[in-house]
Design a protein around this motif. Structure first.
Motif, PDB file in Angstrom:
ATOM      1  N   TRP A 157      -6.703  -1.875  -0.162  1.00 22.27           N
ATOM      2  CA  TRP A 157      -6.365  -3.072   0.607  1.00 22.27           C
ATOM      3  C   TRP A 157      -7.604  -3.929   0.856  1.00 22.27           C
TER       4      TRP A 157
ATOM      5  N   ASN B 236      -0.771   0.508   6.821  1.00 25.56           N
ATOM      6  CA  ASN B 236       0.139  -0.133   5.872  1.00 25.56           C
ATOM      7  C   ASN B 236      -0.263  -1.589   5.718  1.00 25.56           C
TER       8      ASN B 236
ATOM      9  N   THR C  15       0.823  -1.212   0.000  1.00 28.42           N
ATOM     10  CA  THR C  15       0.000   0.000   0.000  1.00 28.42           C
ATOM     11  C   THR C  15       0.857   1.261   0.000  1.00 28.42           C
TER      12      THR C  15
ATOM     13  N   ILE D 159       0.575   3.160  -3.168  1.00 28.67           N
ATOM     14  CA  ILE D 159      -0.766   3.595  -3.554  1.00 28.67           C
ATOM     15  C   ILE D 159      -1.014   4.995  -3.012  1.00 28.67           C
TER      16      ILE D 159
ATOM     17  N   ARG E 101      -5.390   4.032   0.195  1.00 27.09           N
ATOM     18  CA  ARG E 101      -4.647   2.847   0.642  1.00 27.09           C
ATOM     19  C   ARG E 101      -5.531   1.818   1.337  1.00 27.09           C
ATOM     20  N   TYR E 102      -6.317   2.246   2.313  1.00 29.32           N
ATOM     21  CA  TYR E 102      -7.139   1.290   3.054  1.00 29.32           C
ATOM     22  C   TYR E 102      -8.205   0.675   2.168  1.00 29.32           C
TER      23      TYR E 102
ATOM     24  N   THR F 248       0.770  -6.128   8.346  1.00 32.46           N
ATOM     25  CA  THR F 248      -0.211  -5.049   8.334  1.00 32.46           C
ATOM     26  C   THR F 248      -0.597  -4.687   9.763  1.00 32.46           C
TER      27      THR F 248
END
Length: 362
Positions: free
Chosen positions: A25, A48, A13, A16, A21-22, A66
Motif C-alpha cells: 500500500w 485494509n 490489499t 495481497i 499488505r501495508y 482505509t
C-alpha cells in the motif's frame, strides 16, 4: 472527438499476502502521497486499503477506504511525481484534520477538501471512505477566479453549492461505469464547470474569516498584481519596487497581501521555480539554461541551486526521474489494480505545455 474507453481499476490489499499488505500500500500510494499508519493499524489483521478508480479521458474519480493515517506531500514528492492537478475530496465517512494559515481545519462526512497537488500539505485522517475527483490544472485554472487560493480549502456541507457538488460527485461515481464512452466524455466539461462554480462562489480560502472590510478591494488588487507577476516572471529585474510602481501599491500594502505566503519575494521565487519545474517535466527538448532564463534566473547555476533547495534534486535529476517514469509507463505492464498510478501521471499531458503561463505554483 472519438469515443474513449471508461477505464476502471481496483486496488485491494485484501488480495495481497498478509505480511506485505501495508508495505505494498505505501509503495503504491507513494505515487501521490507519503503515508504513515500507527503501528497497531499496520497489523495485517487490521490493515485494509481499497481504491476503486475510474478514468474518463483527462479526468479521474477514485473511491478510497482505509484506516487512520498521516498523509504528506513534500517538495521531494512534488518534484518526483510531477503531478499538476487539482483534487476535490468528498468525505463519505471519517474525518481529516490539518493546519492552515487561518487555523486548524477538520473535514467530516459531507464536507469537501480541495488540494493543489503542486503544493505541500500534511494531514491526519481517521478510518475513512472518500471520493476524489482529480482534474488537470490546465482544464480548471481558466475557469477559476482565484486559482492559487484554494489549496487545502475546506468547503463545509453547510454551503448549498457544496451539497450540490457533493451529490454530483456521488452520482458520477455511481453512474459513470454504466455510461457509454461517448456520453461520459461529453459529460466532462459539465463536471469542470460544476467544480469551478462551487470554488468561485466559495471564494479564496480564508475569505469568510476576513473582517477588515476591504476584502473586495483587496481581491481586485490581488488579482491585478498576480497577473502582472505572471506576465513578467521572465524578467530577472522584476522585484518589489517595480511591482509597487507598476501596480500603484505601497510596499506595506503589498506585504499585507502576500503575508500568508511568506512575502512577495518568496511568492515570486515559488512561482518561478514551480513554472520551471513544469517546463522541465513537459518540455524535454529545451535546455535547462533556457528554462532558467525564461523564468527570471540570469545564471543556470543560481537556478540549479535554488531548485535543489526547493525540491531536493537538481533540474537534471528531475528530468532523469521523469524519463524513468515515462519509460515505465510506455513499456512495462502495470500490475493489476494499480493502473491508477499511471493514470495520475498521464492525465493532463495532452496539451500540457499550454498551461505554463496560467498555472499557479507550489
Amino acid at each position: 472527438m472519438p469515443a474513449q474507453v471508461i477505464e476502471k481499476s481496483v486496488f485491494d490489499t485484501g488480495s495481497i499476502e498478509e505480511r506485505l499488505r501495508y508495505d505494498v500500500w505505501r509503495e503504491s500510494i507513494s505515487c501521490i502521497f507519503s503515508v504513515d499508519a500507527p503501528k497497531e493499524l499496520r497489523d495485517p489483521r487490521r490493515f485494509n486499503a481499497v481504491i476503486r478508480a475510474l478514468r474518463v479521458g483527462n479526468l479521474m474519480l477514485a473511491e478510497t477506504a482505509t484506516v487512520a493515517q498521516c498523509w504528506k506531500r513534500r517538495p521531494l514528492e512534488i518534484a518526483r511525481d510531477g503531478l499538476d492537478h487539482f483534487m476535490v475530496q468528498l468525505f463519505v465517512s471519517g474525518n481529516m484534520t490539518w493546519a492552515t494559515p487561518y487555523g486548524d481545519q477538520t473535514a467530516g462526512p459531507g464536507d469537501l477538501v480541495v488540494f493543489d497537488l503542486a503544493r505541500e500539505m500534511q494531514s491526519q485522517t481517521s478510518d475513512f471512505n472518500h471520493l476524489s475527483l482529480i482534474i488537470p490544472r490546465s482544464r480548471l485554472v481558466p475557469v477559476l477566479d482565484h486559482p492559487d487560493h484554494h489549496h487545502m480549502q475546506l468547503l463545509p456541507s453547510s454551503l448549498p453549492l457544496t451539497r450540490m457538488l457533493a451529490d454530483y460527485i456521488v452520482l458520477l461515481n455511481r453512474n459513470l461505469p454504466t455510461l457509454e464512452d461517448g456520453c461520459a466524455i461529453d459529460l466532462m466539461p459539465a463536471v469542470i464547470s460544476m467544480v469551478a462554480a462551487c470554488l468561485n462562489t466559495a471564494g479564496p480560502a480564508g475569505a469568510a474569516r476576513r473582517q477588515d472590510g476591504l476584502a473586495v478591494v483587496d481581491d481586485l488588487i490581488d488579482v491585478r498584481i498576480r497577473s502582472f507577476i505572471q506576465q513578467n516572471m521572465a524578467d530577472a529585474d522584476l522585484d518589489v519596487n517595480r511591482i509597487c510602481d507598476e501596480c500603484g501599491i505601497s510596499r506595506s500594502a503589498l506585504y499585507r497581501l502576500f503575508r500568508e505566503e511568506g512575502g512577495v519575494r518568496h511568492f515570486l521565487r515559488e512561482q518561478r521555480l514551480g513554472k520551471a519545474m513544469r517546463e522541465l517535466l513537459f518540455d524535454s527538448e529545451t535546455q535547462v539554461s533556457s528554462i532558467a532564463r525564461a523564468n527570471g534566473f540570469s545564471h543556470a547555476n543560481d537556478f540549479s541551486r535554488a531548485f535543489r533547495r526547493r525540491f531536493g534534486m537538481t533540474p537534471r535529476d528531475l528530468r532523469a526521474t521523469q524519463a524513468r517514469h515515462s519509460k515505465s509507463d510506455a513499456s512495462l505492464p502495470c500490475e493489476e489494480g494499480r493502473e491508477y498510478e499511471q493514470w495520475l501521471r498521464q492525465i493532463g499531458r495532452i496539451g500540457s505545455l499550454d498551461r505554463f503561463s496560467s498555472s499557479p505554483v507550489p
